[in-house]
Design a protein around this motif. Structure first.
Motif, PDB file in Angstrom:
ATOM      1  N   GLY A   1     -14.954  79.982 -12.429  1.00 13.96           N
ATOM      2  CA  GLY A   1     -16.098  80.433 -11.636  1.00 13.96           C
ATOM      3  C   GLY A   1     -17.229  79.422 -11.646  1.00 13.96           C
ATOM      4  O   GLY A   1     -17.897  79.196 -10.621  1.00 13.96           O
ATOM      5  N   HIS A   2     -17.449  78.800 -12.801  1.00  7.74           N
ATOM      6  CA  HIS A   2     -18.500  77.786 -12.910  1.00  7.74           C
ATOM      7  C   HIS A   2     -18.162  76.578 -12.040  1.00  7.74           C
ATOM      8  O   HIS A   2     -19.034  76.019 -11.359  1.00  7.74           O
ATOM      9  CB  HIS A   2     -18.652  77.372 -14.371  1.00  7.74           C
ATOM     10  CG  HIS A   2     -19.900  76.583 -14.637  1.00  7.74           C
ATOM     11  ND1 HIS A   2     -20.202  76.086 -15.879  1.00  7.74           N
ATOM     12  CD2 HIS A   2     -20.918  76.180 -13.829  1.00  7.74           C
ATOM     13  CE1 HIS A   2     -21.346  75.433 -15.835  1.00  7.74           C
ATOM     14  NE2 HIS A   2     -21.787  75.472 -14.593  1.00  7.74           N
ATOM     15  N   ARG A   3     -16.914  76.162 -12.067  1.00  2.00           N
ATOM     16  CA  ARG A   3     -16.517  75.042 -11.210  1.00  2.00           C
ATOM     17  C   ARG A   3     -16.679  75.406  -9.737  1.00  2.00           C
ATOM     18  O   ARG A   3     -17.107  74.571  -8.923  1.00  2.00           O
ATOM     19  CB  ARG A   3     -15.063  74.659 -11.496  1.00  2.00           C
ATOM     20  CG  ARG A   3     -14.850  73.993 -12.847  1.00  2.00           C
ATOM     21  CD  ARG A   3     -13.460  73.385 -12.967  1.00  2.00           C
ATOM     22  NE  ARG A   3     -13.265  72.278 -12.024  1.00  2.00           N
ATOM     23  CZ  ARG A   3     -12.181  71.497 -12.022  1.00  2.00           C
ATOM     24  NH1 ARG A   3     -11.211  71.694 -12.921  1.00  2.00           N
ATOM     25  NH2 ARG A   3     -12.051  70.533 -11.147  1.00  2.00           N
ATOM     26  N   PHE A   4     -16.384  76.654  -9.412  1.00  2.00           N
ATOM     27  CA  PHE A   4     -16.538  77.100  -8.030  1.00  2.00           C
ATOM     28  C   PHE A   4     -18.012  77.095  -7.631  1.00  2.00           C
ATOM     29  O   PHE A   4     -18.363  76.789  -6.491  1.00  2.00           O
ATOM     30  CB  PHE A   4     -15.935  78.496  -7.884  1.00  2.00           C
ATOM     31  CG  PHE A   4     -15.788  78.940  -6.455  1.00  2.00           C
ATOM     32  CD1 PHE A   4     -15.214  78.128  -5.492  1.00  2.00           C
ATOM     33  CD2 PHE A   4     -16.230  80.206  -6.071  1.00  2.00           C
ATOM     34  CE1 PHE A   4     -15.077  78.543  -4.175  1.00  2.00           C
ATOM     35  CE2 PHE A   4     -16.099  80.631  -4.759  1.00  2.00           C
ATOM     36  CZ  PHE A   4     -15.521  79.798  -3.812  1.00  2.00           C
ATOM     37  N   MET A   5     -18.893  77.429  -8.579  1.00  2.00           N
ATOM     38  CA  MET A   5     -20.322  77.423  -8.303  1.00  2.00           C
ATOM     39  C   MET A   5     -20.849  76.016  -8.000  1.00  2.00           C
ATOM     40  O   MET A   5     -21.921  75.860  -7.424  1.00  2.00           O
ATOM     41  CB  MET A   5     -21.104  78.001  -9.492  1.00  2.00           C
ATOM     42  CG  MET A   5     -21.218  79.507  -9.472  1.00  2.00           C
ATOM     43  SD  MET A   5     -22.257  80.061  -8.109  1.00  2.00           S
ATOM     44  CE  MET A   5     -21.999  81.829  -8.210  1.00  2.00           C
ATOM     45  N   HIS A   6     -20.098  75.014  -8.422  1.00  2.00           N
ATOM     46  CA  HIS A   6     -20.506  73.636  -8.144  1.00  2.00           C
ATOM     47  C   HIS A   6     -19.954  73.128  -6.823  1.00  2.00           C
ATOM     48  O   HIS A   6     -20.135  71.937  -6.499  1.00  2.00           O
ATOM     49  CB  HIS A   6     -20.079  72.717  -9.294  1.00  2.00           C
ATOM     50  CG  HIS A   6     -21.040  72.724 -10.441  1.00  2.00           C
ATOM     51  ND1 HIS A   6     -21.990  71.746 -10.627  1.00  2.00           N
ATOM     52  CD2 HIS A   6     -21.228  73.610 -11.449  1.00  2.00           C
ATOM     53  CE1 HIS A   6     -22.704  72.018 -11.704  1.00  2.00           C
ATOM     54  NE2 HIS A   6     -22.263  73.148 -12.230  1.00  2.00           N
TER      55      HIS A   6
ATOM     56  N   PHE B   1     -29.810  86.081  -9.100  1.00  2.00           N
ATOM     57  CA  PHE B   1     -29.334  87.457  -9.272  1.00  2.00           C
ATOM     58  C   PHE B   1     -27.821  87.519  -9.132  1.00  2.00           C
ATOM     59  O   PHE B   1     -27.129  88.184  -9.921  1.00  2.00           O
ATOM     60  CB  PHE B   1     -30.018  88.341  -8.236  1.00  2.00           C
ATOM     61  CG  PHE B   1     -29.683  89.803  -8.354  1.00  2.00           C
ATOM     62  CD1 PHE B   1     -29.792  90.473  -9.564  1.00  2.00           C
ATOM     63  CD2 PHE B   1     -29.260  90.526  -7.242  1.00  2.00           C
ATOM     64  CE1 PHE B   1     -29.486  91.821  -9.676  1.00  2.00           C
ATOM     65  CE2 PHE B   1     -28.958  91.879  -7.337  1.00  2.00           C
ATOM     66  CZ  PHE B   1     -29.071  92.522  -8.553  1.00  2.00           C
ATOM     67  N   LEU B   2     -27.260  86.817  -8.146  1.00  2.00           N
ATOM     68  CA  LEU B   2     -25.814  86.824  -7.928  1.00  2.00           C
ATOM     69  C   LEU B   2     -25.074  86.282  -9.144  1.00  2.00           C
ATOM     70  O   LEU B   2     -24.075  86.871  -9.590  1.00  2.00           O
ATOM     71  CB  LEU B   2     -25.469  85.992  -6.700  1.00  2.00           C
ATOM     72  CG  LEU B   2     -23.973  85.781  -6.438  1.00  2.00           C
ATOM     73  CD1 LEU B   2     -23.288  87.108  -6.157  1.00  2.00           C
ATOM     74  CD2 LEU B   2     -23.748  84.798  -5.292  1.00  2.00           C
ATOM     75  N   GLU B   3     -25.555  85.192  -9.706  1.00  2.00           N
ATOM     76  CA  GLU B   3     -24.881  84.586 -10.848  1.00  2.00           C
ATOM     77  C   GLU B   3     -24.883  85.510 -12.058  1.00  2.00           C
ATOM     78  O   GLU B   3     -23.902  85.576 -12.810  1.00  2.00           O
ATOM     79  CB  GLU B   3     -25.542  83.253 -11.201  1.00  2.00           C
ATOM     80  CG  GLU B   3     -25.290  82.163 -10.162  1.00  2.00           C
ATOM     81  CD  GLU B   3     -26.061  80.890 -10.475  1.00  2.00           C
ATOM     82  OE1 GLU B   3     -25.473  79.964 -11.061  1.00  2.00           O
ATOM     83  OE2 GLU B   3     -27.268  80.835 -10.140  1.00  2.00           O
ATOM     84  N   HIS B   4     -25.959  86.248 -12.230  1.00  2.00           N
ATOM     85  CA  HIS B   4     -25.995  87.150 -13.374  1.00  2.00           C
ATOM     86  C   HIS B   4     -25.213  88.429 -13.128  1.00  2.00           C
ATOM     87  O   HIS B   4     -24.795  89.090 -14.085  1.00  2.00           O
ATOM     88  CB  HIS B   4     -27.442  87.456 -13.759  1.00  2.00           C
ATOM     89  CG  HIS B   4     -28.028  86.432 -14.678  1.00  2.00           C
ATOM     90  ND1 HIS B   4     -27.542  86.221 -15.947  1.00  2.00           N
ATOM     91  CD2 HIS B   4     -29.032  85.540 -14.503  1.00  2.00           C
ATOM     92  CE1 HIS B   4     -28.242  85.257 -16.525  1.00  2.00           C
ATOM     93  NE2 HIS B   4     -29.141  84.821 -15.678  1.00  2.00           N
ATOM     94  N   ILE B   5     -24.991  88.792 -11.876  1.00  2.00           N
ATOM     95  CA  ILE B   5     -24.048  89.890 -11.594  1.00  2.00           C
ATOM     96  C   ILE B   5     -22.651  89.474 -12.043  1.00  2.00           C
ATOM     97  O   ILE B   5     -21.921  90.251 -12.681  1.00  2.00           O
ATOM     98  CB  ILE B   5     -24.067  90.247 -10.097  1.00  2.00           C
ATOM     99  CG1 ILE B   5     -25.401  90.899  -9.714  1.00  2.00           C
ATOM    100  CG2 ILE B   5     -22.901  91.159  -9.754  1.00  2.00           C
ATOM    101  CD1 ILE B   5     -25.529  91.201  -8.238  1.00  2.00           C
ATOM    102  N   LEU B   6     -22.285  88.226 -11.723  1.00  2.00           N
ATOM    103  CA  LEU B   6     -20.986  87.716 -12.160  1.00  2.00           C
ATOM    104  C   LEU B   6     -20.937  87.577 -13.680  1.00  2.00           C
ATOM    105  O   LEU B   6     -19.896  87.812 -14.301  1.00  2.00           O
ATOM    106  CB  LEU B   6     -20.715  86.366 -11.486  1.00  2.00           C
ATOM    107  CG  LEU B   6     -20.687  86.374  -9.954  1.00  2.00           C
ATOM    108  CD1 LEU B   6     -20.487  84.970  -9.406  1.00  2.00           C
ATOM    109  CD2 LEU B   6     -19.602  87.306  -9.436  1.00  2.00           C
ATOM    110  N   MET B   7     -22.071  87.223 -14.287  1.00  2.00           N
ATOM    111  CA  MET B   7     -22.112  87.090 -15.745  1.00  2.00           C
ATOM    112  C   MET B   7     -21.908  88.443 -16.423  1.00  2.00           C
ATOM    113  O   MET B   7     -21.364  88.522 -17.526  1.00  2.00           O
ATOM    114  CB  MET B   7     -23.439  86.477 -16.181  1.00  2.00           C
ATOM    115  CG  MET B   7     -23.525  86.137 -17.659  1.00  2.00           C
ATOM    116  SD  MET B   7     -22.314  84.901 -18.176  1.00  2.00           S
ATOM    117  CE  MET B   7     -23.048  83.435 -17.459  1.00  2.00           C
ATOM    118  N   CYS B   8     -22.319  89.524 -15.757  1.00  2.00           N
ATOM    119  CA  CYS B   8     -22.069  90.859 -16.307  1.00  2.00           C
ATOM    120  C   CYS B   8     -20.574  91.097 -16.478  1.00  2.00           C
ATOM    121  O   CYS B   8     -20.135  91.731 -17.458  1.00  2.00           O
ATOM    122  CB  CYS B   8     -22.661  91.928 -15.379  1.00  2.00           C
ATOM    123  SG  CYS B   8     -24.467  92.019 -15.389  1.00  2.00           S
TER     124      CYS B   8
END
Length: 627
Positions: A171-176, A204-211
């Motif tokens: 997911g982190h790689r996808f965020m890049h 906000f979106l990234e922390h939804i995924l972090m949940c």
């Protein structure tokens, strides 16, 4: 700027080039970019009131259930503990006296980053509600969880390693990817220097995924029947602990651990490892385990070498291009609560009392104290201990190769050490230049006095500053009423003035003598009763520490002499005492000017009146501005 030369050489040697695109904002209007409560400010904490109200209702109402009460208690406890974890890491990150040699990045965080990350704890609010909803969605699984279950702890770790870690990595790689980075992930990378609060700084979106990342091991363990209260607390708090560890700007994991057990480096990341992701963003994507970077071939090839260099404190003897460290009254307590020091504590009236309390609480008055409150400087039996600490600081600075050490504030008190003369005489071979900065302080006060002034009243006239101000004004043919009971000291100062200007120096012994003078220069504590002798419209200039209490509504009161820093100053992230951002006391600025000018003399003891204009012009030349 601090140890910049070392960083630049290391960066060039290892081929690391900072991606400047991280410093430029991307899209801010993307869906789920902003937080729903973004405009609430400090009132966002009222959202916790939902749990408080439910807890109170469940505890007092006959219809309330013990399950609801316990859920609210656990949510609130976890929120408090998570905030405490981040705050303790932030405090440690600011303790330069402990970690100065192990800083990952030599840069400091500035006010821009501080303001951006002010709402770093938004994710705690979000995850508290998501966690509460998850509990309500699986009431049967959540009911009657035991306090401890060893199999549950093992299961949670396995699910984290097998699910959360790889999901986060990909997911982190996808965020890049170009689209997501431009619309979302750039925000996290806009913080050029990592800080424990940076861990929570994202959209906000990234922390939804972090949940999802945080919650999967917990939910999975509970669904298979191995859940426990300790597992939930342990997973969440350890997760936050490791996130803060990675974003901390201090390397704490010794390289000897990896030398002895090479495989361990693939199962725990380090602050150095994660910081390289912020400088070379195509590498080091892992959550906590570099193993997945190894499997994905995204490990930065310099990770272990730089980690070993920083961990072993290599390069301490390097050249220092420029080192300016502000050691004002605020900085001694910054590590207790960095947010406070960054923002409103610099304007608070309780700074002095807080420091006094800390000083007396941490060290008895008769013992040398590293936390010095204002009141200690006026205790005769504390002088020896204070001077010992100052002397140790000077000698340590000399060993480190510091060019200039500014005493400033009360550390240069005449009764304490004769304005620093004590140390210079005791150690005549010092390479570091000891500077009290009073010359620039006198210059600032003198340039605030109107050019057409004909008469001034000067209290504290026989002090270092009082003497210099009196002699300078006499040369300007300004009549100076010098308040002093000592005729001998007055005549001694008067004799220093050229013969033709001595008539402008007049001794007075009472405040009543200045009842018709509207320019009062205060260099000693003046009581409210003594202030009432000033006529209406008087302006009180001050160089007394602490400042006098303003009691006259029909008069105006100046602040302690200060200057605004040059516009090109970077990496300043804390306020000085009661001053606003970007403003420092003149005595501190005097030390910086001394360094920038390359002067090789010590500035201790009596002020050289002939140097007042020289120092003032030098300060203006280097970009300092009067308020």
């Amino acid at each position: 700027m601090y140890r910049m030369e070392r960083q630049d050489s290391r960066t060039k040697e290892n081929g690391i080039v900072e991606d400047e695109s991280a410093c430029f904002p991307g899209e801010m209007g993307a869906p789920l970019f902003a937080w729903p409560w973004q405009n609430l400010g400090i009132y966002k904490y009222l959202l916790y009131g939902t749990f408080v109200a439910k807890l109170v209702y469940s505890s007092t109402s006959l219809e309330g259930t013990e399950k609801d009460s316990r859920l609210c208690e656990h949510v609130l406890h976890l929120c408090i503990l998570r905030g405490l974890v981040h705050q303790l890491w932030s405090s440690y990150n600011a303790m330069l006296f402990l970690n100065r040699t192990r800083r990952v990045s030599p840069r400091g965080i500035d006010f821009k980053q501080i303001d951006r990350e002010w709402d770093w704890d938004n994710f705690i609010i979000l995850q508290s509600f998501v966690g509460a909803l998850a509990c309500l969605s699986f009431p049967s699984s959540m009911a009657n969880l035991p306090m401890w279950n060893t199999r549950g702890l093992i299961c949670c770790v396995m699910l984290h390693v097998g699910l959360s870690e790889p999901i986060y990595y990909w997911g982190h790689r996808f965020m890049h990817s170009q689209h997501l980075f431009t619309h979302y992930h750039w925000l996290h990378h806009s913080s050029r220097v990592t800080h424990p609060f940076t861990a929570g700084y994202a959209t906000f979106l990234e922390h939804i995924l972090m949940c999802v990342i945080v919650g999967l091991p917990i939910i999975g363990t509970i669904l298979v029947g191995f859940g426990s209260i300790s597992m939930i607390y342990g997973h969440v708090l350890i997760f936050d602990f490791l996130r803060c560890l990675g974003h901390c700007n201090v390397e704490i994991i010794p390289h000897q651990l990896f030398d002895a057990f090479p495989l361990v480096r693939y199962f725990i990341y380090t602050p150095t490892y994660h910081s390289l992701h912020h400088t070379e963003m195509g590498t080091n994507f892992c959550l906590f385990m570099p193993l997945y970077d190894a499997l994905g071939n995204t490990i930065n090839r310099h990770s272990w070498h730089i980690h070993k260099e920083i961990s072993s404190a290599a390069g301490n003897a390097c050249a220092i291009r420029i080192q300016v460290i502000w050691v004002g009254p605020i900085q001694s307590t910054t590590f207790l609560d960095t947010n406070v020091a960054f923002h409103f504590l610099g304007h608070a009236c309780y700074v002095g009392p807080v420091q006094d309390f800390l000083a007396l609480f941490l060290h008895p008055p008769r013992q040398p104290s590293r936390v010095l409150g204002c009141s200690q400087y006026f205790l005769p039996f504390a002088r020896e201990g204070i001077n010992k600490q100052i002397e140790e600081a000077i000698l340590r600075a000399d060993r480190l190769g510091v060019k200039v050490l500014s005493l400033a504030a009360l550390n240069k008190n005449e009764a304490l050490n004769r304005g620093g003369t004590l140390f210079v005489n005791k150690h005549p071979n010092l390479k570091v230049r000891v500077v009290h900065g009073n010359t620039l302080t006198a210059a600032v006060i003198l340039h605030e006095i109107p050019k057409d002034a004909q008469e001034v009243f000067l209290a504290g006239s026989t002090s270092k500053l009082g003497r210099a101000i009196a002699l300078y004004l006499a040369r300007r043919k300004v009549a100076v009423m010098m308040l002093t009971q000592s005729t001998e000291r007055f005549k001694s100062i008067q004799k220093e003035a050229p013969i033709e200007y001595r008539k402008f120096l007049v001794q007075v012994t009472t405040y009543q003598a200045a009842e018709h003078c509207k320019i009062w220069i205060i260099g000693k504590w003046t009581t409210p009763r003594e202030q009432w002798w000033a006529p209406a419209g008087t302006h009180f200039y001050q160089f007394v520490v602490p400042p006098i209490i303003p009691m006259r509504r029909d008069c105006t009161y100046g602040k302690l002499a200060a200057l605004r820093l040059p516009d090109d100053v970077e990496e300043l992230g804390s306020c000085e005492y009661k001053l606003e951002r970007g403003v420092v006391h003149a005595c501190h600025a005097g030390g910086v000017v001394h360094l920038l000018e390359g002067w090789t003399h010590h500035e201790v003891g009596a002020i050289d009146v002939d140097q007042i204009d020289v120092v003032w012009n030098a300060a203006l030349k280097h970009g300092f501005k009067p308020l």
